[in-house]
Write an enzyme that holds these catalytic residues in place. Structure first.
Site, PDB file in Angstrom:
ATOM      1  N   THR A 183       0.433  -1.333  -0.386  1.00 45.71           N
ATOM      2  CA  THR A 183       0.553   0.185   0.067  1.00 45.71           C
ATOM      3  C   THR A 183       0.663   1.352   0.133  1.00 45.71           C
ATOM      4  O   THR A 183       2.260   0.789   0.346  1.00 45.71           O
ATOM      5  CB  THR A 183      -0.477   0.304   1.065  1.00 45.71           C
ATOM      6  OG1 THR A 183      -1.787  -1.435   1.182  1.00 45.71           O
ATOM      7  CG2 THR A 183      -1.692   1.374   1.552  1.00 45.71           C
ATOM      8  N   ARG A 211     -13.881  -7.434  -0.327  1.00 49.93           N
ATOM      9  CA  ARG A 211     -13.526  -7.365   0.610  1.00 49.93           C
ATOM     10  C   ARG A 211     -13.143  -5.618   0.548  1.00 49.93           C
ATOM     11  O   ARG A 211     -12.045  -5.132  -0.137  1.00 49.93           O
ATOM     12  CB  ARG A 211     -12.285  -8.125   1.085  1.00 49.93           C
ATOM     13  CG  ARG A 211     -11.547  -8.349   2.425  1.00 49.93           C
ATOM     14  CD  ARG A 211      -9.786  -7.620   2.008  1.00 49.93           C
ATOM     15  NE  ARG A 211      -9.086  -6.888   3.369  1.00 49.93           N
ATOM     16  CZ  ARG A 211      -8.312  -6.235   3.166  1.00 49.93           C
ATOM     17  NH1 ARG A 211      -7.964  -5.428   2.388  1.00 49.93           N
ATOM     18  NH2 ARG A 211      -7.412  -6.107   4.510  1.00 49.93           N
ATOM     19  N   GLY A 213     -10.561  -3.172   2.622  1.00 49.37           N
ATOM     20  CA  GLY A 213      -8.866  -3.019   4.313  1.00 49.37           C
ATOM     21  C   GLY A 213      -9.661  -1.433   4.825  1.00 49.37           C
ATOM     22  O   GLY A 213     -10.944  -1.265   4.764  1.00 49.37           O
ATOM     23  N   ASP A 214      -8.273  -1.205   5.435  1.00 48.99           N
ATOM     24  CA  ASP A 214      -8.351  -0.249   5.968  1.00 48.99           C
ATOM     25  C   ASP A 214      -8.546   1.064   5.721  1.00 48.99           C
ATOM     26  O   ASP A 214      -8.406   2.482   5.951  1.00 48.99           O
ATOM     27  CB  ASP A 214      -7.339  -0.086   7.523  1.00 48.99           C
ATOM     28  CG  ASP A 214      -6.601  -0.310   6.909  1.00 48.99           C
ATOM     29  OD1 ASP A 214      -6.025  -1.331   5.832  1.00 48.99           O
ATOM     30  OD2 ASP A 214      -5.550  -0.009   7.429  1.00 48.99           O
ATOM     31  N   THR A 234      -0.192   0.798   6.637  1.00 48.16           N
ATOM     32  CA  THR A 234       0.171   0.385   5.946  1.00 48.16           C
ATOM     33  C   THR A 234      -0.286  -1.461   7.221  1.00 48.16           C
ATOM     34  O   THR A 234       0.502  -1.037   7.845  1.00 48.16           O
ATOM     35  CB  THR A 234       1.189   0.405   5.305  1.00 48.16           C
ATOM     36  OG1 THR A 234       1.439  -0.952   4.272  1.00 48.16           O
ATOM     37  CG2 THR A 234       2.514   0.733   5.633  1.00 48.16           C
ATOM     38  N   GLY A 235      -0.632  -2.590   6.623  1.00 47.53           N
ATOM     39  CA  GLY A 235      -0.487  -3.557   7.208  1.00 47.53           C
ATOM     40  C   GLY A 235      -1.620  -5.120   7.267  1.00 47.53           C
ATOM     41  O   GLY A 235      -2.524  -4.409   6.153  1.00 47.53           O
ATOM     42  N   GLY A 237      -5.006  -5.006   7.203  1.00 43.41           N
ATOM     43  CA  GLY A 237      -6.233  -3.973   7.381  1.00 43.41           C
ATOM     44  C   GLY A 237      -7.077  -4.641   8.230  1.00 43.41           C
ATOM     45  O   GLY A 237      -7.157  -3.474   9.022  1.00 43.41           O
TER      46      GLY A 237
HETATM   47  N1  ASP Z   1      -4.263  -2.468   4.905  1.00 44.93           N
HETATM   48  C1  ASP Z   1      -3.541  -2.857   3.846  1.00 44.93           C
HETATM   49  C2  ASP Z   1      -5.506  -3.461   3.089  1.00 44.93           C
HETATM   50  O1  ASP Z   1      -5.187  -4.201   4.012  1.00 44.93           O
HETATM   51  C3  ASP Z   1      -3.122  -3.854   2.818  1.00 44.93           C
HETATM   52  C4  ASP Z   1      -1.635  -3.061   3.292  1.00 44.93           C
HETATM   53  O2  ASP Z   1      -1.479  -1.986   3.946  1.00 44.93           O
HETATM   54  O3  ASP Z   1      -0.784  -3.241   1.873  1.00 44.93           O
HETATM   55  O4  ASP Z   1      -5.464  -4.100   2.309  1.00 44.93           O
END
Ligand code: ASP
Length: 319
Positions: A183, A211, A213-214, A234-235, A237
């Protein structure tokens, strides 16, 4: 009677990220390492040019994120990951800390720069979050540049989906936390002291069932509030959503008086870890601070301010 001290105008600052995860020196070839650093530097340069000229934080974060979306190295815009059905569905958000206006999109498929669509939602719609076909239609109505699905496609991401399907067929975990994320995001404080944040992603390889994410969820992966901080995350989510992580950091700064770094560390190093979540955030504070916190071996990141040279880093033992 003396007049109150006039505070010095806040200097501008910009921080960017290109995802967090299992980045270890042994796992990234030196040529690729250099390519990531060059692209992070390019994103910093795009945003810094705006801030140094007296431009606004919202313009700066949009420019930095657009640069990273255009680069196939990152999981956003061109180079985004594939869903289980072999599609690419982009999520993005942007927030203005001065007004707390925000715009976000989820599951869009044709907008060349998803962050621009999020910004159009903020600027030209009465809504905050638009999803899927409706958001694609809104993008067309806004006249934003469109791209065919093939334009976003990168072979390495396609192979990642095939590897995930093969792992699933062997009965292995589908959403493996050992994967690196990709991300992208940016946070900025402009010379007038206003904050902004933006985040853009393809989400997780093999995501299903629409789905989300965050990243496009205001308060989870993206947040900006002139009273406290701007955050892009990022992480994993789902964990950031459950913690309302970005807002939580801002709330700690605003109500507990913690520094942005301390608040970020508590949420990322303690609360997120306790929830078995991994990832990181970048921040700029209303107090003039900027930086990051992450609990993975690496995070693609960089920062530049009015008084410091651009710094880019990948591994947890640098910068
Ligand atoms: N946080 C992002 C998600 O869950 C993924 C990412 O950070 O790469 O969609």
């Amino acid at each position: 009677m003396t007049s109150p001290a006039i505070p010095a105008p806040p200097a501008w600052a910009l921080v960017v990220h290109g995802g967090s995860g299992q980045m270890r020196r042994a796992a990234i070839a030196s040529g690729q390492d250099a390519a990531y650093r060059a692209e992070l530097a390019a994103a910093l340069a795009a945003g810094a040019a705006i801030l140094a000229a007296g431009g606004g934080a919202v313009d700066a974060v949009a420019a930095a994120v657009r640069t990273l979306e255009d680069d196939p190295l990152f999981n956003a815009g061109r180079g985004a990951v594939f869903t289980a059905e072999g599609r690419i569905e982009h999520d993005a958000a942007i927030m203005d800390g001065q007004t707390r206006a925000a715009g976000a999109i989820a599951g869009v498929t044709r907008t060349r720069n998803p962050v621009d669509l999020a910004r159009a939602v903020m600027a030209h719609s009465p809504h905050v979050l638009l999803a899927r076909e409706g958001a694609d239609i809104f993008s067309l109505e806004m006249g934003l540049p469109q791209a065919e699905p093939g334009w976003f496609r990168v072979e390495e991401r396609w192979q990642a989906l095939q590897a995930m399907k093969a792992a699933a067929a062997r009965g292995e975990s589908v959403f493996d936390k050992a994967l690196k994320y990709g991300t992208v995001g940016a946070v900025a404080r402009d010379a007038a002291g206003h904050l902004a944040a933006a985040t853009s992603t393809g989400g997780l390889t093999g995501k299903r069932w629409g789905r989300i994410g965050d990243s496009p969820l205001i308060g989870a992966g993206t947040w900006a509030d002139d009273r406290a901080v701007a955050i892009s995350a990022t992480g994993s989510g789902e964990d950031f959503i459950r913690l309302a992580a970005a807002h939580e950091i801002g709330a700690r700064v605003r109500m507990l008086g913690e520094t942005p770094q301390d608040a970020a560390d508590i949420v990322v190093q303690h609360e997120l870890k306790a929830a078995d979540g991994d990832g990181g955030i970048i921040f700029v504070g209303a107090d003039g601070s900027c930086g990051w916190s992450f609990n993975t071996p690496g995070m693609f990141r960089g920062c530049v301010t009015a008084s410091t040279k651009p710094l880019v880093a990948i591994y947890d033992d640098e910068g």
